[in-house]
Design a protein around this motif. Structure first.
Motif, mmCIF file in Angstrom:
data_model
loop_
_atom_site.group_PDB
_atom_site.id
_atom_site.type_symbol
_atom_site.label_atom_id
_atom_site.label_comp_id
_atom_site.label_asym_id
_atom_site.label_seq_id
_atom_site.Cartn_x
_atom_site.Cartn_y
_atom_site.Cartn_z
ATOM 1 N N VAL A 822 -6.484 -4.513 -0.196
ATOM 2 C CA VAL A 822 -7.036 -3.956 -1.665
ATOM 3 C C VAL A 822 -8.203 -3.784 -2.170
ATOM 4 O O VAL A 822 -8.892 -2.726 -2.555
ATOM 5 N N TRP A 823 -9.525 -4.550 -1.269
ATOM 6 C CA TRP A 823 -10.757 -3.538 -1.544
ATOM 7 C C TRP A 823 -10.583 -1.571 -1.105
ATOM 8 O O TRP A 823 -11.602 -1.450 -1.970
ATOM 9 N N LEU A 824 -10.024 -1.507 -0.072
ATOM 10 C CA LEU A 824 -9.725 -0.595 0.023
ATOM 11 C C LEU A 824 -8.638 0.366 -0.215
ATOM 12 O O LEU A 824 -8.795 1.982 -0.170
ATOM 13 N N ALA A 825 -7.955 0.136 -1.308
ATOM 14 C CA ALA A 825 -7.428 0.414 -2.024
ATOM 15 C C ALA A 825 -7.193 2.143 -2.791
ATOM 16 O O ALA A 825 -6.944 3.060 -2.551
ATOM 17 N N PRO A 826 -8.740 1.176 -3.727
ATOM 18 C CA PRO A 826 -8.925 2.689 -4.702
ATOM 19 C C PRO A 826 -9.511 3.832 -3.587
ATOM 20 O O PRO A 826 -9.378 5.174 -3.526
ATOM 21 N N ILE A 827 -9.856 3.569 -2.614
ATOM 22 C CA ILE A 827 -10.633 4.634 -1.267
ATOM 23 C C ILE A 827 -9.162 5.461 -0.850
ATOM 24 O O ILE A 827 -9.205 6.419 -0.137
ATOM 25 N N LEU A 828 -8.628 4.944 -0.035
ATOM 26 C CA LEU A 828 -7.406 4.848 1.027
ATOM 27 C C LEU A 828 -5.504 4.225 0.591
ATOM 28 O O LEU A 828 -5.018 3.452 0.827
ATOM 29 N N PRO A 829 -5.532 4.950 -0.504
ATOM 30 C CA PRO A 829 -4.845 4.936 -1.536
ATOM 31 C C PRO A 829 -2.899 4.687 -0.261
ATOM 32 O O PRO A 829 -1.848 4.185 -1.377
ATOM 33 N N PHE A 830 -2.943 5.866 -0.266
ATOM 34 C CA PHE A 830 -1.883 6.243 0.655
ATOM 35 C C PHE A 830 -1.183 4.568 1.735
ATOM 36 O O PHE A 830 -0.549 4.281 2.313
ATOM 37 N N THR A 831 -2.176 4.595 3.113
ATOM 38 C CA THR A 831 -2.777 3.714 4.202
ATOM 39 C C THR A 831 -2.825 2.203 3.584
ATOM 40 O O THR A 831 -1.774 1.299 3.569
ATOM 41 N N THR A 832 -3.201 1.819 1.980
ATOM 42 C CA THR A 832 -3.023 0.781 1.497
ATOM 43 C C THR A 832 -1.660 0.422 0.805
ATOM 44 O O THR A 832 -1.256 -1.062 1.842
ATOM 45 N N GLU A 833 -1.260 1.695 0.509
ATOM 46 C CA GLU A 833 -0.216 0.692 0.172
ATOM 47 C C GLU A 833 1.043 0.962 1.469
ATOM 48 O O GLU A 833 2.100 0.043 1.361
ATOM 49 N N GLU A 834 1.205 1.292 1.683
ATOM 50 C CA GLU A 834 2.055 1.366 3.471
ATOM 51 C C GLU A 834 1.563 0.299 4.223
ATOM 52 O O GLU A 834 2.926 -0.835 4.078
ATOM 53 N N ALA A 835 0.403 -0.172 4.004
ATOM 54 C CA ALA A 835 -0.032 -2.341 5.109
ATOM 55 C C ALA A 835 0.762 -3.232 3.819
ATOM 56 O O ALA A 835 1.434 -3.819 4.511
ATOM 57 N N TRP A 836 0.150 -2.755 2.476
ATOM 58 C CA TRP A 836 1.089 -3.736 1.605
ATOM 59 C C TRP A 836 2.427 -3.582 1.734
ATOM 60 O O TRP A 836 2.921 -4.781 1.599
ATOM 61 N N LEU A 837 3.049 -2.614 1.322
ATOM 62 C CA LEU A 837 4.600 -3.026 1.803
ATOM 63 C C LEU A 837 5.093 -3.400 3.110
ATOM 64 O O LEU A 837 5.931 -3.611 2.890
ATOM 65 N N GLU A 838 4.328 -3.696 3.640
ATOM 66 C CA GLU A 838 4.851 -4.074 5.156
ATOM 67 C C GLU A 838 4.132 -5.685 5.519
ATOM 68 O O GLU A 838 5.588 -6.176 5.670
ATOM 69 N N ARG A 839 3.531 -5.728 4.657
ATOM 70 C CA ARG A 839 2.961 -7.156 4.701
ATOM 71 C C ARG A 839 4.116 -7.466 3.948
ATOM 72 O O ARG A 839 4.535 -8.673 3.885
ATOM 73 N N LYS A 840 4.440 -7.166 2.541
ATOM 74 C CA LYS A 840 4.867 -7.315 1.381
ATOM 75 C C LYS A 840 6.846 -7.970 1.798
ATOM 76 O O LYS A 840 7.539 -8.526 0.821
ATOM 77 N N GLY A 841 7.305 -6.779 2.463
ATOM 78 C CA GLY A 841 8.501 -6.998 2.346
ATOM 79 C C GLY A 841 9.499 -5.719 1.063
ATOM 80 O O GLY A 841 10.803 -6.609 1.369
ATOM 81 N N SER A 842 8.484 -6.058 0.247
ATOM 82 C CA SER A 842 8.819 -5.360 -1.098
ATOM 83 C C SER A 842 9.422 -3.691 -1.075
ATOM 84 O O SER A 842 7.857 -3.955 -1.555
ATOM 85 N N GLN A 843 10.123 -3.658 -1.928
ATOM 86 C CA GLN A 843 9.633 -1.723 -1.938
ATOM 87 C C GLN A 843 9.717 -1.883 -3.643
ATOM 88 O O GLN A 843 9.265 -0.496 -4.286
ATOM 89 N N GLU A 844 9.693 -3.027 -4.373
ATOM 90 C CA GLU A 844 9.448 -3.231 -5.797
ATOM 91 C C GLU A 844 7.884 -3.260 -6.105
ATOM 92 O O GLU A 844 7.491 -3.180 -7.633
ATOM 93 N N ILE A 845 6.836 -3.505 -4.959
ATOM 94 C CA ILE A 845 5.411 -3.602 -5.817
ATOM 95 C C ILE A 845 4.850 -2.616 -5.003
ATOM 96 O O ILE A 845 5.317 -2.155 -4.447
ATOM 97 N N THR A 846 3.234 -2.722 -4.890
ATOM 98 C CA THR A 846 2.860 -1.946 -4.745
ATOM 99 C C THR A 846 1.652 -2.253 -4.809
ATOM 100 O O THR A 846 1.037 -3.477 -6.159
ATOM 101 N N ILE A 847 0.584 -2.131 -3.784
ATOM 102 C CA ILE A 847 -0.602 -2.672 -4.054
ATOM 103 C C ILE A 847 -1.876 -2.234 -4.878
ATOM 104 O O ILE A 847 -3.199 -3.303 -5.624
ATOM 105 N N HIS A 848 -1.427 -0.845 -5.881
ATOM 106 C CA HIS A 848 -2.124 -0.557 -7.085
ATOM 107 C C HIS A 848 -1.946 -1.060 -8.460
ATOM 108 O O HIS A 848 -2.884 -0.538 -8.871
ATOM 109 N N LEU A 849 -1.317 -2.167 -8.637
ATOM 110 C CA LEU A 849 -1.081 -3.210 -9.319
ATOM 111 C C LEU A 849 -2.405 -4.439 -8.686
ATOM 112 O O LEU A 849 -1.576 -5.425 -10.059
ATOM 113 N N GLU A 850 -2.918 -4.305 -8.388
ATOM 114 C CA GLU A 850 -2.874 -5.849 -7.339
ATOM 115 C C GLU A 850 -4.381 -5.931 -8.454
ATOM 116 O O GLU A 850 -5.335 -4.525 -8.336
ATOM 117 N N GLN A 851 -6.009 -7.356 -8.604
ATOM 118 C CA GLN A 851 -7.149 -6.985 -8.728
ATOM 119 C C GLN A 851 -7.469 -7.481 -7.281
ATOM 120 O O GLN A 851 -7.077 -7.474 -6.443
#
Length: 995
Positions: A822-851
């Motif tokens: 999440v700390w890296l998400a503002p800098i690497l939005p694509f890579t962190t999104e890919e990793a977040w989806l892999e971790r959470k296992g859902s296509q309805e979410i996005t790391i960029h709505l996280e705090q």
């Protein structure tokens, strides 16, 4: 169960498993993620999630809509995206609304180029038809740039950007200039401005660049014709002399009206004494010249004079009493029989030239200012203070340059005309030329046409910098702007001093341009008395302004140029419409962009601050390149201070320029350009974004193939660490482990997260992205991959499922992953999104709505960190010793080793107490002793009191964990593994049988 046959233990290990690929494939993956963000309407969801928060408003400085984006655009937009994403993830409503600057000369110039290529004459085309072509051109490039910016991963309101050419925007821009008109700050004046003959328009300082240029340089005599008020002897001495000037612009001599000197410089009267001068030499024996003492030798050398006499010094009060003849008076041209006074000026130096400055008030700022400051005194002496218009907009002399009308200073192609030659010939004929040469120097050029400009006196529209406003004599546009600068946060700090010095020294703000594509200066001028409508003395301001703004909002600024516009707007508001002239000049585009706060920050609900005025909870940031101190930062400041009394921003953040790997400016001719489109195609946008965050962007940065390779290598290390965490977390069930129950190593990692949380938040607030990348990169690759994960792999892979150590490690890795990604998400939005989806296992979410994760301060344990810093110091020595053993092939892996570590430093020895040294060293066995080490033991020079004697581990090799221990086989049920591994297998088998 007794094993009777060899068993494949690999299936019983909790090895990492993930579909997150090692090879990123960003060029292919990133467009898929962008499409996903579009499909889920990420921008709208971000706004909904943040609707009740305080606003952090990054107001986009508009790029120009006239070509593909370059590397500077990519740097700028990426920085803006990092700002908005990071502030959104820290609890702000941080919106990004992109904008474009659409008016002005660059676009108009492109359309004219197309006309010239087709043999078409712009002047024969109806103005609004021409303006439509400019609008279509801008629209095309807005579409191109929009997609290029989106490909960088920039998230914003791309469907509703602001454009300075939108009708509503043009209405607001016109409204802002009419505010200056009604307050009396706008005036029409005659002043020398930087003028492009090629483009036929005045230029702002921001539109100028300097290039080498070869100029004619001349030394010219101004014969003294009067020495009023001096005694008879002095008068006699000086009346026989001449004041000498030097200039690199001979064409300005017809515009000369004075000579400037400095009372701080020592001057003297010299007489030429050389007998053997050639008859054709321009200086002859007996000539008397007044020169600065520091420069006299150089002037005589240029005049080919070797022998001369210093007669006496000439005092400042004597110079002030002199009047000279114009050097063209005796050239037989007529029109130059006026007197030329001497004026004391602070701008005169004795660094170069003669110590006297030829003063043509129509051709230079210093010349103009000293002339205007002396105006009353000159008129009292009977000297006309009128400033001649010697050069027309096409570069030709006017009739106010007698004898030279029709000569050309600069041609329409930007080449030298015949003006210099003709002036020089006239000076020769008059006998007043004493030196001639060429000088290569830096000279101002238009940054668009790349052609030299001239300074010429023209009627223009200005805003007063020092006229008293509502608050009395001390309340001026300059004073307001300086106070606003003091109230603004600048990053870096030097930006404040830079902008302050510019405002302190700038002349009145010239706003007019003699072009077609832009917002007009929407005022009328009464030719009899100079009144403006709207203006401070016009009775129907409110109605006139309403009419103009309504028309512009409906039809755009084209309404001003339509047939019958004057009658339409003034109908019923003036009794003598024939006396009112409609101003046809357009506004400088810097006024357009400087007004964007008026129709964006004050009108758009998604950008409008909650507060009224400064000092509220909301925050407004302007972020652009450092060149914008003289551009957008300054025009926005002046526009807002002139109409609202305050700056439109709370903070100003600047970045430098992007150079090639050798520090050279990028240029097509050098072939050293790096194009963002190529970087994205080869590596992906996240690589470009990582480079942006890794450099000291507030200074000039460098980019090129080798630098990009280094960035790719850094990215690969980050990605592989994230991949390993994802693989390990496949086995995490979500079970929490209390802090008190955790091993020290896990508590150490949580302590580091608490430290990093504070660092990361502070660095994002301070825009120090390099610090974030440095610390997170080091944390991931050195502290995690090379230490914590390396140590914990044995427990994670081999411990029983019930192991508290293993559960604690998985719990901590989950926290590590959540924080770091999440700390890296503002800098690497694509890579962190890919990793977040892999971790959470859902296509309805996005790391960029996280705090950003809430990291408990209870995790901080400074004493624990101090202890483990010592443990790791000892570990470094052991690791060094084992590396040699591997290199010499005495061991294959560290698990074959049994080092004996001699620790004679009491503090280091105490730190190791209670530590499983073999676990930390990743060896099968280890011995810690306080005894002195034998000679030849391995040491590191920088670590005192630690020495290592390598040895081999004793016992059998565990078939599952590969540790070598004497207790292998102690469990008869599992005779080829350690008791720990036997317990793990027992649980594994039980779980498999139960299933």
């Amino acid at each position: 169960m007794t094993e009777t046959t060899a068993r494949d233990y690999s299936e019983t290990l909790y090895l990492p498993k993930t579909d997150f690929p090692m090879r990123a494939g960003l060029p292919k993956k990133e467009p898929e993620i962008i499409a996903r963000w579009k499909a889920m309407d990420l921008y709208r969801r971000l706004r909904e999630a943040a609707k009740d928060r305080d606003k952090y408003i990054l107001h986009d400085g508009p790029p120009y809509a006239n070509g593909n984006i370059h590397i500077g655009h990519a740097l700028n937009k990426t920085l803006k995206d990092i700002v908005t994403r990071s502030m959104q993830m820290q609890g702000w409503d941080s919106n990004y609304v992109p904008g474009w600057d659409c008016h002005g000369l660059p676009i108009e110039w492109k359309i004219e180029e197309q006309y010239r290529a087709r043999g078409k004459n712009k002047d024969e085309v109806p103005i609004n038809e021409f303006r439509k072509e400019c609008r279509d051109f801008a629209n095309h490039w807005i579409g191109v740039q929009r997609e290029e910016f989106r490909r960088l991963g920039i998230e914003g309101d791309w469907e509703n950007p602001y454009l300075t050419m939108n009708f509503e925007a043009e209405a607001f821009i016109a409204g802002e200039i009419m505010k200056f008109a009604t307050s009396g700050q706008l005036y029409r004046g005659s002043k020398p401005v930087m003028w492009s003959v090629v483009e036929k328009t005045a230029l702002a300082e921001a539109e100028i660049e300097y290039h080498d240029y070869q100029s004619d340089q001349i030394w010219v005599k101004f014969p003294v014709v009067e020495a009023g008020g001096l005694d008879e002897k002095v008068t006699e001495e000086l009346l026989d002399a001449a004041v000498v000037i030097w200039t690199t612009t001979p064409w300005t001599i017809p515009g000369n009206r004075a000579i400037s000197y400095s009372s701080k410089i020592a001057y003297a009267l010299y007489e030429v004494t050389q007998d053997d001068l050639p008859e054709d030499n321009w200086v002859q024996k007996g000539d008397r010249l007044i020169l600065a003492e520091a420069l006299a030798a150089g002037v005589f050398e240029q005049s080919r004079v070797q022998r001369y006499e210093h007669l006496r010094q000439v005092a400042a009060d004597e110079l002030a009493a002199l009047t000279c003849a114009h050097p063209l008076r005796e050239a037989g041209l007529g029109g130059y029989d006026f007197d030329v006074p001497l004026l004391d000026g602070d701008h005169v130096t004795d660094d170069t030239g003669t110590g006297f400055v030829h003063t043509a008030p129509g051709h230079g700022t210093d010349d103009f200012e000293i002339w205007m400051a002396s105006r009353q005194a000159l008129e009292a002496r009977g000297i006309s203070a009128a400033i001649p218009f010697t050069v027309a907009d096409d570069g030709f002399y006017t009739k106010e340059a007698p004898g030279f009308e029709g000569a050309q200073v600069i041609t329409h192609k930007g080449e030298k005309g015949d003006a210099n030659r003709r002036v020089i010939e006239a000076l020769k004929a008059s006998g007043n030329l004493i030196g001639l040469g060429r000088l290569k120097h830096q000279y101002p050029h238009s940054w668009r046409s790349k052609k030299p400009i001239i300074f010429r006196n023209t009627p223009q529209w200005f805003v007063h910098m020092d006229k008293p406003l509502e608050g009395g004599a001390t309340d001026t546009l300059r004073s307001r702007a300086l106070q606003a600068i003091a109230d603004t946060r600048f990053v870096p700090d030097s930006g404040q001093n830079r902008l302050r010095s510019m405002i302190e020294n700038r002349p009145d703000w010239v706003l007019s341009r003699q072009r077609a594509w832009g917002v007009p200066i929407a005022v009328f001028r009464n030719e009899e008395d100079g009144r403006l409508a709207p203006g401070p003395d016009f009775s129907a301001n409110e109605e006139l302004i309403a009419r103009i703004k309504a028309a512009f909002a409906e039809e755009g600024a084209d309404a001003w140029f339509a047939d019958g516009a004057k009658e339409r707007f003034l109908d019923g508001l003036v009794n003598d419409p024939e006396n009112w002239t409609q101003v046809r000049d357009i506004l400088d585009v810097w006024f357009d962009s400087g007004s964007t706060h008026a129709f964006c920050l004050e009108q758009r609900d998604d950008l409008k601050p909650h507060r009224q005025g400064r000092g509220g909870k909301d925050y407004v940031l302007y972020l652009e390149g450092s060149d914008q101190h003289r551009g957008w930062f300054q025009s926005s400041l002046l526009e807002s201070c002139g109409t609202r009394g305050v700056a439109p921003y709370d903070a100003v953040l600047t970045h430098g320029f992007t150079m090639d790997e050798e520090g050279r400016k990028m240029s097509k001719s050098l072939g050293n350009q790096t194009f963002p489109q190529d970087v994205i195609k080869d590596y992906g946008a996240d690589i470009l974004r990582l480079w942006t965050a890794s450099v000291e962007y507030w200074e000039d940065q460098r980019i090129g193939p080798e630098i990009l390779k280094t960035t790719v290598d850094s990215y690969r290390k980050l990605r592989n660490t994230i991949r390993w965490m994802l693989g390990s977390l496949t086995h995490f069930t979500g079970e929490e482990v209390a802090l008190a129950d955790m091993p020290e190593l896990e508590r150490l990692m949580l302590h580091r997260l608490a430290e990093l949380d504070e660092l990361v938040r502070k660095a994002y607030w301070e825009f120090d992205y390099k610090k974030i990348i440095h610390h997170l990169g080091t944390f991931l690759t050195v502290e995690l991959s090379a230490f914590y994960f390396d140590v914990r792999k044995d427990a994670l892979y081999c411990d029983p499922a019930s192991s508290v150590r293993r559960k604690a490690a998985l719990y901590v890795i989950d926290k590590l992953f959540n924080c770091v990604v999440v700390w890296l998400a503002p800098i690497l939005p694509f890579t962190t999104e890919e990793a977040w989806l892999e971790r959470k296992g859902s296509q309805e979410i996005t790391i960029h709505l996280e705090q950003f994760p809430a990291v408990p301060q209870s995790w901080r344990d400074d004493k624990l960190a101090e202890r483990w810093a010592k443990v790791r110091t000892v570990r470094r020595v052991v690791t060094g010793a084992l590396e040699i053993e591997r290199r010499e092939k005495r061991i294959g892996s560290s698990l074959e080793a049994h080092p004996t570590v001699h620790v004679t430093d009491p503090q280091l020895l105490a730190a190791l107490e209670g530590i499983d040294a073999a676990e930390i060293f990743i060896t099968s066995q280890a011995t810690i002793t306080a005894a002195e080490a034998p000679e030849g033991a391995f040491t590191l020079p920088e670590v005192k009191g630690v020495a290592v004697v390598p040895g081999l581990a004793e016992g059998r090799k565990c078939a599952r964990s590969w540790k070598i221990l004497p207790e292998v086989g102690a469990d008869p049920e599992y005779p080829d593994v350690t008791p720990r591994d036997a317990e793990a297998l027992r649980e594994w088998d039980a779980a498999r049988n139960a299933a």
